[in-house]
Write an enzyme that holds these catalytic residues in place. Sequence first.
Site, mmCIF file in Angstrom:
data_model
loop_
_atom_site.group_PDB
_atom_site.id
_atom_site.type_symbol
_atom_site.label_atom_id
_atom_site.label_comp_id
_atom_site.label_asym_id
_atom_site.label_seq_id
_atom_site.Cartn_x
_atom_site.Cartn_y
_atom_site.Cartn_z
ATOM 1 N N HIS A 166 -26.038 15.572 -6.625
ATOM 2 C CA HIS A 166 -26.338 15.840 -5.220
ATOM 3 C C HIS A 166 -25.085 15.826 -4.352
ATOM 4 C CE1 HIS A 166 -26.520 11.329 -5.079
ATOM 5 N NE2 HIS A 166 -25.954 11.534 -3.896
ATOM 6 N N ASP A 197 -28.863 13.714 -12.269
ATOM 7 C CA ASP A 197 -28.049 13.560 -11.061
ATOM 8 C C ASP A 197 -26.591 13.274 -11.402
ATOM 9 O OD1 ASP A 197 -27.398 13.545 -8.432
ATOM 10 O OD2 ASP A 197 -28.493 11.735 -7.892
ATOM 11 N N SER A 275 -22.039 7.300 -3.623
ATOM 12 C CA SER A 275 -22.617 8.155 -4.664
ATOM 13 C C SER A 275 -21.525 8.711 -5.568
ATOM 14 C CB SER A 275 -23.396 9.308 -4.032
ATOM 15 O OG SER A 275 -24.491 8.835 -3.288
#
Length: 612
Positions: A166, A197, A275
């Site tokens: 993402h 992911d 992230s």
Amino acid sequence: MSEHKRKRGRKPKIPDAEKTLDLPSIAASADDDDVVFSVSNVEIIPTTTNPSISSAAATTTNNHHPDHRPRRGRPRKHPKHETPEEKPPPLPRAGHCRPAENGGADFAGDVEPGVARVVPAMDAVVKVFCVHTEPNFSLPWQRKRQYSSSSSGFAIGGRRVLTNAHSVEHYTQVKLKKRGSDTKYLATVLAIGTECDIAMLTVEDDEFWEGVLPVEFGELPALQDAVTVVGYPIGGDTISVTSGVVSRIEILSYVHGSTELLGLQIDAAINSGNSGGPAFNDKGKCVGIAFQSLKHEDVENIGYVIPTPVIMHFIQDYEKNGAYTGFPLLGVEWQKMENPDLRVAMSMKADQKGVRIRRVDPTAPESEVLKPSDIILSFDGIDIANDGTVPFRHGERIGFSYLVSQKYTGDSAAVKVLRDSKILNFNITLATHRRLIPSHNKGRPPSYYIIAGFVFSRCLYLISVLSMERIMNMKLRSSFWTSSCIQCHNCQMSSLLWCLRSPLCLNCFNKVFLLSLSLTFSFPWFCKVLVADINIGYEEIVNTQVLAFNGNPVKNLKSLANMVENCDDEFLKFDLEYDQVVVLRTKTSKAATLDILATHCIPSAMSDDLKN
């Protein structure tokens, strides 16, 4: 003898050798010479006092001569001669940082004396800068306004960098910046694993890799193991380090990929920008990738990490196939068999355990051998419990989907089932799941076709049109959802998704959806109207399914475009749902299309995939 006058002040107290104080560590003073710290029990204890110092202190206290007047306040601090054996070890401070040889930092907080903690390779952690340009489903010939984001990543072997999928979704440009550097290097996206992911990047510039040591991966941690999350979250520009412990290990829901895979829950803070950053154990090895956190008013410090088994599956999948192929699924929906009466009704013996198949995906390879009401007893020789779990580690159990996720696309698996009181063994070839409603369009632009200002796109609820992402972006009216999105127009059932799972609609499913799975796509959708003189009176017809053209059923968007382009009839007649009809003259419609394209700066009347 004359009485000696004493100065006003508090008389210094003589320490009591028989007294022990239980006090917190912050209450200790550096001027107390009669007490030392004991790190093991965190209490103040008396120590052996030098005789000469004790006698001198007594003389100072009891003598009333003017030259030996008592001092005001604390007693004078005397030097203390200690041997190295008597000197206690220094008390570690929380968050104390020591320099390391590789440029990292050794965090000594919460570490017992004498226990060395390996420094994580923080120089391998990079900051990821990405420019995103999302597709515009309302105006499918163009994209939305671009925006920028920053996240984290880390270098691995083979001149590659890992980050979250993402973090580079709908990327236009990706750049990486090393720790302590002022240069941003252009990166190339090698693979994007939507389900897990994870994304893999590389940098062609050799200067980027100078002095960068790849991160080493460690084993799956246990509960209460310490973890350190490193990254570049919001709140600053430099690298950030947060620490915590592993709180839970189980099958988690991956929000970005809409899948369920193995995951770690930790109590370290994971904020926006973390992230893609690595999570290190106390040995300095990477045990996961930070990727999401739980934000709720009733919870605190719940973050999630992608563990090393999922990471290694992604890396080995790319190395084996040259591209990311995904995680295979069994293609069944199952029911727990915890009720004893249910087990008896399904002819299960007392020593047999398993789960009951509720439904088999018609598009999955397992549909050729497995049937509803089959009892799955074991997968690859590992027995499945009545609650659908299998042994994981000592004292732990996990859902048996973990065994499936460890396989690769095309691998075989031995499945033992109970059917009609008979035990059957099957060798099943596993494949990735083809969603009827995909979670992501994987960077592909939406398809469209324009004639006389009418914009046709693909159906909202089929695989080849819209993903759930587009449904969320369109913010449709509730009446539209009720009348168009969740109603099956072939069998008039109330819910399309339920219709797909109902045996009453298998004929409908075969006619429409299997065509979409074979890449002939779905029937078109009347998306919107670009207002012009030729379409006066049709402006309010939007978001409507196209059923037929000039009396011929429409199978998909490409077939509609071909029929309209090759039409020699005088009129173009579109039969829409709810018995609506749109009629246009053929010659004037094709001529007006060119003017409408020029007015709205649209490059072509159809998308590139329809041309090819």
